[in-house]
Design a protein around this motif. Structure first.
Motif, mmCIF file in Angstrom:
data_model
loop_
_atom_site.group_PDB
_atom_site.id
_atom_site.type_symbol
_atom_site.label_atom_id
_atom_site.label_comp_id
_atom_site.label_asym_id
_atom_site.label_seq_id
_atom_site.Cartn_x
_atom_site.Cartn_y
_atom_site.Cartn_z
ATOM 1 N N PRO A 125 0.823 -1.211 0.000
ATOM 2 C CA PRO A 125 0.000 0.000 0.000
ATOM 3 C C PRO A 125 0.860 1.265 0.000
ATOM 4 O O PRO A 125 1.901 1.331 0.646
ATOM 5 C CB PRO A 125 -0.792 -0.097 1.299
ATOM 6 C CG PRO A 125 -0.712 -1.513 1.716
ATOM 7 C CD PRO A 125 0.577 -2.028 1.186
ATOM 8 N N TYR A 126 0.376 2.228 -0.748
ATOM 9 C CA TYR A 126 0.957 3.572 -0.772
ATOM 10 C C TYR A 126 -0.175 4.520 -0.423
ATOM 11 O O TYR A 126 -1.174 4.588 -1.140
ATOM 12 C CB TYR A 126 1.530 3.890 -2.154
ATOM 13 C CG TYR A 126 1.992 5.315 -2.307
ATOM 14 C CD1 TYR A 126 3.280 5.686 -1.942
ATOM 15 C CD2 TYR A 126 1.143 6.291 -2.819
ATOM 16 C CE1 TYR A 126 3.708 6.988 -2.077
ATOM 17 C CE2 TYR A 126 1.563 7.596 -2.955
ATOM 18 C CZ TYR A 126 2.847 7.945 -2.591
ATOM 19 O OH TYR A 126 3.270 9.244 -2.720
ATOM 20 N N THR A 135 -1.052 3.322 8.781
ATOM 21 C CA THR A 135 -0.436 1.998 8.671
ATOM 22 C C THR A 135 -1.265 0.964 9.426
ATOM 23 O O THR A 135 -1.558 -0.113 8.898
ATOM 24 C CB THR A 135 1.008 2.028 9.208
ATOM 25 O OG1 THR A 135 1.756 2.990 8.448
ATOM 26 C CG2 THR A 135 1.660 0.658 9.109
ATOM 27 N N MET A 185 -4.366 -0.100 7.504
ATOM 28 C CA MET A 185 -4.090 -1.076 6.441
ATOM 29 C C MET A 185 -3.887 -2.472 7.010
ATOM 30 O O MET A 185 -4.330 -3.465 6.425
ATOM 31 C CB MET A 185 -2.844 -0.670 5.644
ATOM 32 C CG MET A 185 -3.016 0.552 4.785
ATOM 33 S SD MET A 185 -4.150 0.270 3.407
ATOM 34 C CE MET A 185 -5.543 1.237 3.942
ATOM 35 N N LYS A 211 -2.463 -5.994 5.666
ATOM 36 C CA LYS A 211 -1.201 -5.662 5.008
ATOM 37 C C LYS A 211 -0.043 -5.673 5.989
ATOM 38 O O LYS A 211 -0.201 -5.431 7.183
ATOM 39 C CB LYS A 211 -1.290 -4.285 4.331
ATOM 40 C CG LYS A 211 -2.314 -4.223 3.228
ATOM 41 C CD LYS A 211 -1.959 -5.176 2.102
ATOM 42 C CE LYS A 211 -2.963 -5.111 0.970
ATOM 43 N NZ LYS A 211 -2.610 -5.967 -0.134
ATOM 44 N N THR A 256 4.158 -1.005 3.891
ATOM 45 C CA THR A 256 3.158 0.047 3.763
ATOM 46 C C THR A 256 3.853 1.402 3.807
ATOM 47 O O THR A 256 4.590 1.696 4.742
ATOM 48 C CB THR A 256 2.116 -0.053 4.892
ATOM 49 O OG1 THR A 256 1.465 -1.324 4.793
ATOM 50 C CG2 THR A 256 1.084 1.051 4.794
#
Length: 70
Positions: free
Chosen positions: A2-3, A26, A29, A35, A40
């Protein structure tokens, strides 16, 4: 991987607040999508209020008007 891009106006967000935003995004996510926090990425982009518009006008102008109202 993830961005996450968080954009805020450059109106005094502290280093501690940024750290909390990064940690919170973070954690979100991890909690929602499972994630890996190590993969991340969170970027905070501080935008000058002269470069941010809302309701057809610069945020700088809106802030000045709000301050003058008291």
């Amino acid at each position: 991987m993830p961005y996450i891009l968080v954009q805020v106006t450059d109106e005094g967000v502290t280093r501690e607040q940024k750290a909390r935003i990064i940690a919170g995004a973070t954690d979100l996510m991890v909690d929602v999508l499972g994630k890996d926090p190590a993969s991340t990425f969170v970027v905070i982009d501080e935008v000058n209020t002269d470069n941010w518009g809302h309701g057809g006008e610069l945020v700088t102008v809106r802030r000045q008007r709000e301050r003058s109202k008291g």
